[in-house]
Motif scaffolding. Structure first.
Motif, PDB file in Angstrom:
ATOM      1  N   LEU A  52       0.811  -1.224   0.000  1.00  0.00           N
ATOM      2  CA  LEU A  52       0.000   0.000   0.000  1.00  0.00           C
ATOM      3  C   LEU A  52       0.839   1.267   0.000  1.00  0.00           C
ATOM      4  CD1 LEU A  52      -2.628  -1.170   2.631  1.00  0.00           C
ATOM      5  CD2 LEU A  52      -2.854  -1.204   0.145  1.00  0.00           C
ATOM      6  N   LYS A  53       2.038   1.186  -0.522  1.00  0.00           N
ATOM      7  CA  LYS A  53       2.971   2.319  -0.455  1.00  0.00           C
ATOM      8  C   LYS A  53       2.372   3.605  -1.012  1.00  0.00           C
ATOM      9  CE  LYS A  53       7.541   3.811  -2.015  1.00  0.00           C
ATOM     10  NZ  LYS A  53       8.754   3.436  -2.788  1.00  0.00           N
ATOM     11  N   ASP A  54       1.680   3.512  -2.147  1.00  0.00           N
ATOM     12  CA  ASP A  54       1.149   4.718  -2.807  1.00  0.00           C
ATOM     13  C   ASP A  54      -0.346   4.885  -2.595  1.00  0.00           C
ATOM     14  OD1 ASP A  54       3.661   5.380  -3.929  1.00  0.00           O
ATOM     15  OD2 ASP A  54       3.355   3.854  -5.477  1.00  0.00           O
ATOM     16  N   ALA A  55      -0.896   4.158  -1.644  1.00  0.00           N
ATOM     17  CA  ALA A  55      -2.342   4.226  -1.415  1.00  0.00           C
ATOM     18  C   ALA A  55      -2.690   5.372  -0.483  1.00  0.00           C
ATOM     19  CB  ALA A  55      -2.843   2.912  -0.828  1.00  0.00           C
ATOM     20  N   TYR A  56      -3.782   6.072  -0.782  1.00  0.00           N
ATOM     21  CA  TYR A  56      -4.249   7.157   0.075  1.00  0.00           C
ATOM     22  C   TYR A  56      -5.740   7.338  -0.146  1.00  0.00           C
ATOM     23  CZ  TYR A  56      -3.267   9.392  -4.402  1.00  0.00           C
ATOM     24  OH  TYR A  56      -3.199   9.677  -5.752  1.00  0.00           O
ATOM     25  N   ALA A  80      -3.082   5.455   4.287  1.00  0.00           N
ATOM     26  CA  ALA A  80      -2.072   6.512   4.425  1.00  0.00           C
ATOM     27  C   ALA A  80      -0.780   5.889   4.919  1.00  0.00           C
ATOM     28  CB  ALA A  80      -2.546   7.593   5.400  1.00  0.00           C
ATOM     29  N   TYR A  81       0.330   6.458   4.445  1.00  0.00           N
ATOM     30  CA  TYR A  81       1.661   6.064   4.911  1.00  0.00           C
ATOM     31  C   TYR A  81       1.903   4.564   4.748  1.00  0.00           C
ATOM     32  CZ  TYR A  81       0.865  10.615   6.897  1.00  0.00           C
ATOM     33  OH  TYR A  81       0.531  11.932   7.055  1.00  0.00           O
ATOM     34  N   GLY A  82       1.376   4.004   3.647  1.00  0.00           N
ATOM     35  CA  GLY A  82       1.644   2.631   3.312  1.00  0.00           C
ATOM     36  C   GLY A  82       0.840   1.599   4.071  1.00  0.00           C
ATOM     37  N   ARG A  83      -0.183   2.030   4.810  1.00  0.00           N
ATOM     38  CA  ARG A  83      -0.968   1.079   5.590  1.00  0.00           C
ATOM     39  C   ARG A  83      -2.447   1.460   5.548  1.00  0.00           C
ATOM     40  NH1 ARG A  83       1.695  -2.339   8.592  1.00  0.00           N
ATOM     41  NH2 ARG A  83      -0.063  -2.703   9.988  1.00  0.00           N
ATOM     42  N   ILE A  84      -3.266   0.486   5.918  1.00  0.00           N
ATOM     43  CA  ILE A  84      -4.700   0.726   6.053  1.00  0.00           C
ATOM     44  C   ILE A  84      -5.049   0.661   7.534  1.00  0.00           C
ATOM     45  CG2 ILE A  84      -5.241  -1.738   5.746  1.00  0.00           C
ATOM     46  CD1 ILE A  84      -7.875  -0.914   4.460  1.00  0.00           C
ATOM     47  N   SER A  85      -5.935   1.542   7.973  1.00  0.00           N
ATOM     48  CA  SER A  85      -6.424   1.539   9.345  1.00  0.00           C
ATOM     49  C   SER A  85      -7.939   1.688   9.305  1.00  0.00           C
ATOM     50  CB  SER A  85      -5.798   2.666  10.161  1.00  0.00           C
ATOM     51  OG  SER A  85      -6.137   3.932   9.609  1.00  0.00           O
ATOM     52  N   ALA A  86      -8.589   1.377  10.422  1.00  0.00           N
ATOM     53  CA  ALA A  86     -10.050   1.414  10.435  1.00  0.00           C
ATOM     54  C   ALA A  86     -10.559   1.892  11.780  1.00  0.00           C
ATOM     55  CB  ALA A  86     -10.620   0.034  10.138  1.00  0.00           C
ATOM     56  N   GLN A  87     -11.718   2.499  11.752  1.00  0.00           N
ATOM     57  CA  GLN A  87     -12.408   2.863  12.982  1.00  0.00           C
ATOM     58  C   GLN A  87     -13.885   3.047  12.691  1.00  0.00           C
ATOM     59  OE1 GLN A  87     -10.298   6.612  13.780  1.00  0.00           O
ATOM     60  NE2 GLN A  87     -12.226   7.684  13.453  1.00  0.00           N
TER      61      GLN A  87
END
Length: 488
Positions: A74-78, A140-147
């Motif tokens: 996910l380097k370029d994912a945003y 963002a920043y090469g990772r996925i997060s969730a809430q």
């Protein structure tokens, strides 16, 4: 555009569809996002209701993210994707709708994970009920997060009808069809909040969107959060005001401090002795000064030199409580205070409370200038009263010295309280953001047009700020989301 690299292929997709949708009264079941999934077996549910509300452990969402992070590069994912998840009384879940209009493989995978979760259902009157909740996945920043994101039901309701005090003007709005309207909210995009009273455009045509729940930057396609990873702010810092100056520095007032951002990064400016009472507006002049309005006077910054203009320095100033300031092409400084307006022209000071002009006993709350040098001022009565006030509206100072006053009784103004104005040099007309009546398009040749949520694809009728990029695209911050107005 979001790029996801898997071991076998590259997937590119747009996370946020550029769409406008309107939501009915949230009194019954509905899918709140544009991409509907018709596989769930109920038509009866409430939206984010209950006490307690439906929820799942953050550990579960982190587990889903870990699975995605391990599978995709996910380097370029945003960007972000929002999902509306139906939680049944049994705790089983089913995705109802989401915001990814391209329905990419990663979205399909997230739906599969969300549908396999066991949740704690919402409780109403002591019994578990069907309820939908929102889960946001951010890249963002090469990772996925969730809430989980709790839904404010008042924000899902239609904004109501605009208030049009002008009963004489028929708004044919012939130019309406020539514009494309696009709206973003915190429910269909990574926008931190639907309400923003301040925004700015930098020289790269990046929109800085400031709110009470954080800042984001928008390049016309993608949102990028300004947060603890790239700034002195958290993702939910309440920002009071923001502007971009003549040299492309971005100025932010938050946490009772003044910040400046440029290519060298973020810097804190210590103006405490000048800004002790707090800053209400940050304004930039065409001649390079920064103007900070405070209750103790007008603070002027030029090349790191700070000057305080108050009654001690300028006895003719009606009050130290400054609401607005503007310098025109002739280097005249206009200052609106709680007790009236003055204009400083070199050594000559004009106090308009003693004049026979539309500025008598009002203060200017906004200003614009056209290419001919005509000046436009929005007006607020110093003795503010509830309802419509014919002393307000728009004042125009023509280059020949003649004053004009437009209100909803003598012109095509739909109402008198104006929050912001923008002179459009591309179309040679004035855009007016009103407090109750939407946007006014004032063409000095062809007259008045009025756009709002009852006659156009606008999200509401309360407009706070108007800005324009170098291509002529107009952005408006509103009480119901971010609006883009673009010529077709």
């Amino acid at each position: 555009m979001l790029t996801l690299l898997s071991p076998t292929k590259i997937c590119k997709f747009l996370l946020i569809g550029l769409f406008v949708f309107f939501l009915p009264m949230v009194l019954s079941a509905q899918n709140i996002f544009p991409e509907k999934i018709n596989i769930c077996n109920t038509l009866n549910f409430c939206i984010d209701c209950g006490n307690p509300k439906a929820t799942c452990d953050q550990f579960t969402l982190d587990y889903i993210c870990d699975k995605i992070n391990r599978k995709y590069i996910l380097k370029d994912a945003y960007g972000s994707i929002s999902f509306q998840v139906l939680v049944e009384p049994t705790g089983f879940s089913c995705v109802l709708s989401h915001t990814d209009v391209t329905n990419t493989p990663i979205t399909v995978e997230l739906i599969r994970y969300l549908n396999g979760n066991i949740w704690r259902p919402a409780i109403e009157n002591g019994k578990p009920v069907f309820s939908s909740v929102v889960v946001v996945f951010r890249f963002a920043y090469g990772r996925i997060s969730a809430q989980m994101q709790r839904v404010d039901l008042t924000e899902l309701k239609p904004p109501g009808d605009p208030v049009i005090y002008n009963k004489k003007t028929v708004y044919a709005n012939p130019s309406l069809k020539t514009y494309e309207f696009t709206t973003w909210t915190k429910y269909n995009s990574p926008l931190p909040d639907n309400v923003s009273r301040s925004c700015a455009i930098d020289k790269s045509d990046i929109l800085w969107y400031a709110s009470a729940k954080g800042i984001t930057r928008f390049d016309g396609e993608n949102f990028n959060a300004v947060n603890e990873f790239n700034s002195p702010f958290t993702s939910e810092t309440a920002v009071s005001d923001i502007t971009v100056d003549k040299d492309n520095n971005t100025w932010v007032y938050a946490n009772n401090k003044m910040y400046r951002y440029n290519d060298a990064g973020w810097q804190i400016y210590d103006f405490k002795k000048f800004l002790a009472s707090g800053v209400t507006r940050i304004l930039h002049s065409r001649h390079g000064e920064l103007l900070f309005t405070t209750k103790d006077g007008l603070v002027v910054l030029r090349k790191d030199k700070v000057v305080l203009l108050n009654k001690k320095r300028i006895p003719k100033l009606p009050s130290n409580n400054i609401y607005y300031a503007f310098d025109d092409s002739q280097k005249r400084l206009w200052i609106g205070t709680s007790k009236g307006t003055i204009m400083i022209d070199k050594e000559v000071i004009t106090n308009f409370n003693t004049s026979d002009t539309p500025l008598k006993n009002v203060y200017i709350s906004g200003a614009a200038e056209d290419e001919k040098g005509n000046l436009y001022f929005s007006l607020v009565d110093c003795n503010e009263t509830a309802g419509d006030n014919d002393k307000e509206g728009i004042a125009v100072l023509k280059t020949n010295g003649r004053w004009l006053h437009y209100n909803d009784k003598n012109s095509g103004m739909p109402s008198n309280r104006v929050n912001d104005m923008l002179y459009d040099k591309n179309e040679h007309l004035l855009w007016i953001g009103t407090d109750q009546s939407g946007i006014v398009r004032f063409d000095m040749k062809d007259g008045w047009e009025n756009y709002h949520n009852n006659n156009s694809a606008m999200p509401g009728h309360t407009i706070y700020q108007l800005v324009q990029d170098s291509k002529g695209v107009i952005y408006a911050t509103t009480a119901n989301g971010l609006l883009r107005l673009r010529k077709k």
